[in-house]
Write a protein that holds these residues in place. Structure first.
Motif, PDB file in Angstrom:
ATOM      1  N   ILE A  47      60.154 184.387  -0.706  1.00 26.31           N
ATOM      2  CA  ILE A  47      61.338 184.776  -1.154  1.00 26.31           C
ATOM      3  C   ILE A  47      61.056 185.178  -2.647  1.00 26.31           C
ATOM      4  O   ILE A  47      61.591 186.116  -3.177  1.00 26.31           O
ATOM      5  N   GLU A  48      60.142 184.418  -3.187  1.00 26.61           N
ATOM      6  CA  GLU A  48      59.726 184.941  -4.675  1.00 26.61           C
ATOM      7  C   GLU A  48      59.120 186.290  -4.769  1.00 26.61           C
ATOM      8  O   GLU A  48      59.323 187.187  -5.591  1.00 26.61           O
ATOM      9  N   THR A  49      58.259 186.488  -3.688  1.00 31.50           N
ATOM     10  CA  THR A  49      57.564 187.946  -3.590  1.00 31.50           C
ATOM     11  C   THR A  49      58.627 189.061  -3.571  1.00 31.50           C
ATOM     12  O   THR A  49      58.596 190.188  -4.102  1.00 31.50           O
ATOM     13  N   VAL A  50      59.694 188.889  -2.706  1.00 29.04           N
ATOM     14  CA  VAL A  50      60.664 190.004  -2.584  1.00 29.04           C
ATOM     15  C   VAL A  50      61.426 190.051  -3.585  1.00 29.04           C
ATOM     16  O   VAL A  50      61.984 190.992  -4.169  1.00 29.04           O
ATOM     17  N   ARG A  51      61.840 188.955  -4.467  1.00 33.37           N
ATOM     18  CA  ARG A  51      62.705 188.979  -5.452  1.00 33.37           C
ATOM     19  C   ARG A  51      62.083 189.596  -6.774  1.00 33.37           C
ATOM     20  O   ARG A  51      62.878 189.840  -7.804  1.00 33.37           O
ATOM     21  N   SER A  52      60.996 189.593  -7.106  1.00 30.85           N
ATOM     22  CA  SER A  52      60.198 189.937  -7.988  1.00 30.85           C
ATOM     23  C   SER A  52      59.632 191.261  -7.837  1.00 30.85           C
ATOM     24  O   SER A  52      58.839 191.864  -8.763  1.00 30.85           O
ATOM     25  N   LEU A  53      59.824 192.025  -6.904  1.00 29.50           N
ATOM     26  CA  LEU A  53      59.358 193.350  -6.670  1.00 29.50           C
ATOM     27  C   LEU A  53      59.975 194.349  -7.745  1.00 29.50           C
ATOM     28  O   LEU A  53      61.242 194.384  -8.203  1.00 29.50           O
ATOM     29  N   GLU A  54      58.960 195.046  -8.482  1.00 27.61           N
ATOM     30  CA  GLU A  54      59.458 195.864  -9.423  1.00 27.61           C
ATOM     31  C   GLU A  54      59.900 197.550  -8.891  1.00 27.61           C
ATOM     32  O   GLU A  54      60.758 198.041  -9.577  1.00 27.61           O
ATOM     33  N   ASP A  55      59.330 197.857  -7.720  1.00 29.95           N
ATOM     34  CA  ASP A  55      59.703 199.040  -7.143  1.00 29.95           C
ATOM     35  C   ASP A  55      60.159 198.684  -5.625  1.00 29.95           C
ATOM     36  O   ASP A  55      59.647 197.801  -5.272  1.00 29.95           O
ATOM     37  N   PRO A  56      60.723 199.754  -5.083  1.00 32.92           N
ATOM     38  CA  PRO A  56      61.283 199.447  -3.615  1.00 32.92           C
ATOM     39  C   PRO A  56      60.099 199.323  -2.464  1.00 32.92           C
ATOM     40  O   PRO A  56      59.032 200.298  -2.836  1.00 32.92           O
ATOM     41  N   VAL A  57      60.209 198.428  -1.720  1.00 30.31           N
ATOM     42  CA  VAL A  57      59.286 198.453  -0.494  1.00 30.31           C
ATOM     43  C   VAL A  57      60.241 198.769   0.447  1.00 30.31           C
ATOM     44  O   VAL A  57      61.100 198.532   1.201  1.00 30.31           O
ATOM     45  N   THR A  58      59.343 199.478   1.381  1.00 30.78           N
ATOM     46  CA  THR A  58      59.828 200.286   2.660  1.00 30.78           C
ATOM     47  C   THR A  58      59.006 199.761   3.874  1.00 30.78           C
ATOM     48  O   THR A  58      57.788 200.077   3.883  1.00 30.78           O
ATOM     49  N   VAL A  59      59.921 199.278   4.845  1.00 30.28           N
ATOM     50  CA  VAL A  59      58.941 198.840   6.103  1.00 30.28           C
ATOM     51  C   VAL A  59      59.405 200.001   7.082  1.00 30.28           C
ATOM     52  O   VAL A  59      60.766 199.896   7.629  1.00 30.28           O
ATOM     53  N   ARG A  60      58.685 200.340   7.753  1.00 23.71           N
ATOM     54  CA  ARG A  60      58.818 201.242   9.102  1.00 23.71           C
ATOM     55  C   ARG A  60      58.369 200.703  10.291  1.00 23.71           C
ATOM     56  O   ARG A  60      57.261 200.513  10.352  1.00 23.71           O
ATOM     57  N   VAL A  61      59.257 200.242  11.325  1.00 23.76           N
ATOM     58  CA  VAL A  61      58.831 199.744  12.228  1.00 23.76           C
ATOM     59  C   VAL A  61      58.794 200.590  13.558  1.00 23.76           C
ATOM     60  O   VAL A  61      59.883 201.167  14.018  1.00 23.76           O
ATOM     61  N   PHE A  62      57.621 200.573  13.972  1.00 22.43           N
ATOM     62  CA  PHE A  62      57.403 201.622  15.320  1.00 22.43           C
ATOM     63  C   PHE A  62      57.577 200.705  16.478  1.00 22.43           C
ATOM     64  O   PHE A  62      56.647 200.038  16.901  1.00 22.43           O
ATOM     65  N   PHE A  63      58.579 200.495  17.160  1.00 28.19           N
ATOM     66  CA  PHE A  63      59.066 199.680  18.361  1.00 28.19           C
ATOM     67  C   PHE A  63      59.616 200.330  19.370  1.00 28.19           C
ATOM     68  O   PHE A  63      60.828 200.577  19.272  1.00 28.19           O
ATOM     69  N   THR A  64      59.045 200.015  20.440  1.00 32.36           N
ATOM     70  CA  THR A  64      59.753 200.657  21.834  1.00 32.36           C
ATOM     71  C   THR A  64      61.078 199.797  22.091  1.00 32.36           C
ATOM     72  O   THR A  64      60.920 198.651  21.951  1.00 32.36           O
ATOM     73  N   ALA A  65      62.070 200.446  22.264  1.00 31.85           N
ATOM     74  CA  ALA A  65      63.375 199.640  22.772  1.00 31.85           C
ATOM     75  C   ALA A  65      63.465 199.332  24.194  1.00 31.85           C
ATOM     76  O   ALA A  65      62.398 199.904  25.064  1.00 31.85           O
ATOM     77  N   ASP A  66      64.135 198.345  24.514  1.00 29.42           N
ATOM     78  CA  ASP A  66      64.243 198.155  26.190  1.00 29.42           C
ATOM     79  C   ASP A  66      63.146 197.633  26.525  1.00 29.42           C
ATOM     80  O   ASP A  66      62.813 197.917  27.740  1.00 29.42           O
ATOM     81  N   LEU A  67      62.305 196.965  25.971  1.00 29.76           N
ATOM     82  CA  LEU A  67      60.855 196.375  26.438  1.00 29.76           C
ATOM     83  C   LEU A  67      61.304 194.931  27.122  1.00 29.76           C
ATOM     84  O   LEU A  67      62.458 194.233  26.885  1.00 29.76           O
ATOM     85  N   PRO A  68      60.745 194.609  28.256  1.00 34.35           N
ATOM     86  CA  PRO A  68      60.995 193.362  28.995  1.00 34.35           C
ATOM     87  C   PRO A  68      60.607 191.946  28.159  1.00 34.35           C
ATOM     88  O   PRO A  68      59.927 192.350  27.003  1.00 34.35           O
ATOM     89  N   ALA A  69      61.026 190.806  28.565  1.00 31.76           N
ATOM     90  CA  ALA A  69      60.671 189.636  27.810  1.00 31.76           C
ATOM     91  C   ALA A  69      59.087 189.744  28.128  1.00 31.76           C
ATOM     92  O   ALA A  69      58.556 189.893  29.157  1.00 31.76           O
ATOM     93  N   PRO A  70      58.445 189.022  27.203  1.00 35.16           N
ATOM     94  CA  PRO A  70      58.799 188.445  26.004  1.00 35.16           C
ATOM     95  C   PRO A  70      59.163 189.502  24.823  1.00 35.16           C
ATOM     96  O   PRO A  70      59.371 188.960  23.714  1.00 35.16           O
ATOM     97  N   TYR A  71      58.569 190.651  25.022  1.00 33.47           N
ATOM     98  CA  TYR A  71      58.778 191.513  23.942  1.00 33.47           C
ATOM     99  C   TYR A  71      59.839 191.879  23.433  1.00 33.47           C
ATOM    100  O   TYR A  71      60.176 192.455  22.060  1.00 33.47           O
ATOM    101  N   SER A  72      61.096 191.840  24.279  1.00 28.76           N
ATOM    102  CA  SER A  72      62.252 191.895  23.519  1.00 28.76           C
ATOM    103  C   SER A  72      62.644 191.006  22.664  1.00 28.76           C
ATOM    104  O   SER A  72      63.478 191.464  21.527  1.00 28.76           O
ATOM    105  N   SER A  73      62.012 189.639  22.836  1.00 28.03           N
ATOM    106  CA  SER A  73      62.467 188.614  21.799  1.00 28.03           C
ATOM    107  C   SER A  73      61.554 189.129  20.535  1.00 28.03           C
ATOM    108  O   SER A  73      62.152 188.499  19.416  1.00 28.03           O
ATOM    109  N   TYR A  74      60.360 189.706  20.629  1.00 30.89           N
ATOM    110  CA  TYR A  74      59.576 189.853  19.358  1.00 30.89           C
ATOM    111  C   TYR A  74      60.423 191.017  18.481  1.00 30.89           C
ATOM    112  O   TYR A  74      60.458 190.559  17.515  1.00 30.89           O
TER     113      TYR A  74
END
Length: 508
Positions: A47-74
């Protein structure tokens, strides 16, 4: 008519309350997490790490949709975690999900970020098929990036994300040094530890030149030396500690070999230096009933049969100091021929010594003459001398071992009676997770970066029921079967009784 108006008013009020609650939920984030490790909530460090950000952080997630369990829960878990980061980071934290699927441009972009496709098993049209899927992400900040190629372990997800953000936002990474030149194992033997350490530190090998450490690290690891230290090298370590250094010593006090079945005392010169600081590693081997197994070849008739037997010289520690953040949340640590540490030894003024890891009470030691062959060991039923201390932490102002008039700056020292704690070759090529978490916690505590300690050891594990006696099991079984039925019947009888009394009152 009055009753109908009351009903409409109630529905209107309920609707307004729901609208207000949703509006509050858009601006105020809170979560009730009843798990022991709070695995579904961000730690204070994150919480302290993201609250003290000076510039924006962008997370780009490459994740295949409609995967079976347990990857869908991931995917759901990851999105939920990122939502929480964004709730605390506000506009300084953004993320997006991308599905490479059959999009060749996104696949090429993932490849540029070193996010590879992984193969997962998918059942389609009643057939088991192998499908390529993407389950990685990249964190970008101020033109720099850190990649998590594959999300495999949800329990380490928060630590990996927070570590990546901290690494990108720091002006300089602290240096973790691995001492060389005294028969220490090479990088291949500690590769898992080395790579994990590189997530938050700049890892460099350290040697002694002109009685000084070169380069001078922020944290120094001395791992399983086998050769004798020249006095100039011992003075260099002493000087480093006097200057407020941070040192971890993983020491093999006994040279033991399972294959040949012998063990003998080993001296490197570090033993006397550590004893001067209040850390005496005894020349013994701890035996514990709670231990790993080894494979023995036994002759049965005309055949050679492999048999798995518990080997008490490979203890599994599950007793940790609950008050120290370095070990308080560890589950288990595997040891390979570990020596005990004497916590009754004289302690210099201004230094505090804290036991970290213990053997079980059903443990004993061998010293002087060692018998380590599995077929010649004493009966573990007779092990009743424990617990023994297997690792300690010391901090304070240490006195110099070479200048009696000099008292150093506040420093930290961790001593473990097992030099092979991080040698993955001793564990079949795969370092136990508890061992890795322990040594990484040592690095963070020495470097006074204790914010990450509470994150690393979070674990998502099923909670087993406590064992009960045989006489109690039938009662629990039938209570679970009949209990809900009895409660429903009792509720119905009570409701019927209340309505019956109301009817009597109205008729009178």
């Amino acid at each position: 008519m009055q009753r109908n108006w009351t009903t409409r008013t109630t529905l209107l009020l309920v609707g307004l309350i729901l609208v207000v609650l949703n509006l509050i939920g858009l601006n105020v984030f809170f979560r009730i997490d009843l798990t022991d490790d709070r695995v579904y909530s961000l730690s204070d460090a994150s919480i302290e790490t993201v609250r003290s950000l000076e510039d924006p952080v962008t997370v780009r997630v490459f994740f295949t949709a409609d995967l079976p369990a347990p990857y869908s829960s991931y995917r759901r878990f990851l999105r939920d975690k990122l939502d929480e980061y964004r709730a605390y980071g506000g506009n300084k934290f953004q993320y997006e999900f991308l599905d490479p699927g059959s999009d060749e441009s996104l696949q090429q972009e993932a490849a540029r970020y070193n996010i590879p496709p992984v193969q997962v098993q998918v059942i389609e049209n009643d057939n088991l098929q192998i499908k390529n899927a993407y389950m990685g992400l990249v964190v970008e900040y101020a033109g720099k990036r850190e990649t998590i190629p594959v999300i495999e372990d949800l329990s380490t997800l928060e630590h990996d994300l927070t570590s990546a953000i901290r690494k990108l936002t720091r002006d300089r990474l602290p240096v973790a040094g691995i001492l060389t030149g005294h028969g220490e194992p090479g990088r291949t033997a500690i590769e898992t530890f080395w790579r994990a350490l590189e997530r938050n530190y700049e890892v460099r090998t350290v040697s002694v030149k002109d009685s000084t450490l070169d380069p001078r690290p922020d944290v120094l690891f001395i791992i399983a030396p086998t050769d004798t230290f020249p006095e100039a090298h011992l003075k260099a370590i002493d000087r480093y500690l006097m200057e407020g250094g941070r040192v971890a010593v993983l020491l093999n006090r006994i040279n033991a070999n399972l294959q040949f079945g012998f063990a003998s005392e080993q001296k490197t010169g570090l033993e006397d230096l550590l004893a001067h600081y209040g850390a005496v590693v005894r020349p013994d081997l701890v035996m514990d009933r709670q231990s790993s197994v080894v494979t023995l070849q036994r002759t049965v008739g005309f055949f050679r049969v492999a048999q798995m037997v518990e080997y008490p010289f490979f203890p599994i520690a599950t007793r940790f100091n609950p008050e120290h953040p370095m070990v308080s949340r560890l589950r288990e640590v595997f040891f390979y021929y570990v020596s005990s540490i004497d916590t009754s030894a004289a302690l210099p003024e201004g230094v505090e010594r804290i036991p970290l890891v213990y053997s079980t009470p059903q443990s004993a030691t061998q010293q002087g003459f060692f018998t380590v062959q599995p077929a010649m060991l004493p009966d573990p039923e007779n092990f009743q001398d424990g617990p023994y201390v297997l690792a300690v932490a010391l901090h304070g102002t240490f006195p110099s071992a070479y200048d009696s008039t000099r008292v150093g700056q506040p420093a930290r020292l961790v001593v473990v009676g097992d030099g092979d704690l991080v040698n993955e070759q001793r564990y079949g090529g795969q370092l136990p997770p508890g061992n890795l978490a322990f040594v990484l916690n040592i690095a963070d505590w020495l470097g006074q970066d204790e914010a990450l300690l509470a994150i690393r050891t979070k674990s998502i594990t099923p909670r087993a029921l406590e064992p009960v006696s045989e006489s109690l099991r039938p009662f629990i079984k039938y209570a679970n079967i009949l209990g809900p039925v009895v409660l429903v019947v009792l509720f119905g009888l009570i409701r019927w009784r209340i309505r019956r009394q109301r009817q009597i009152v109205l008729t009178t």
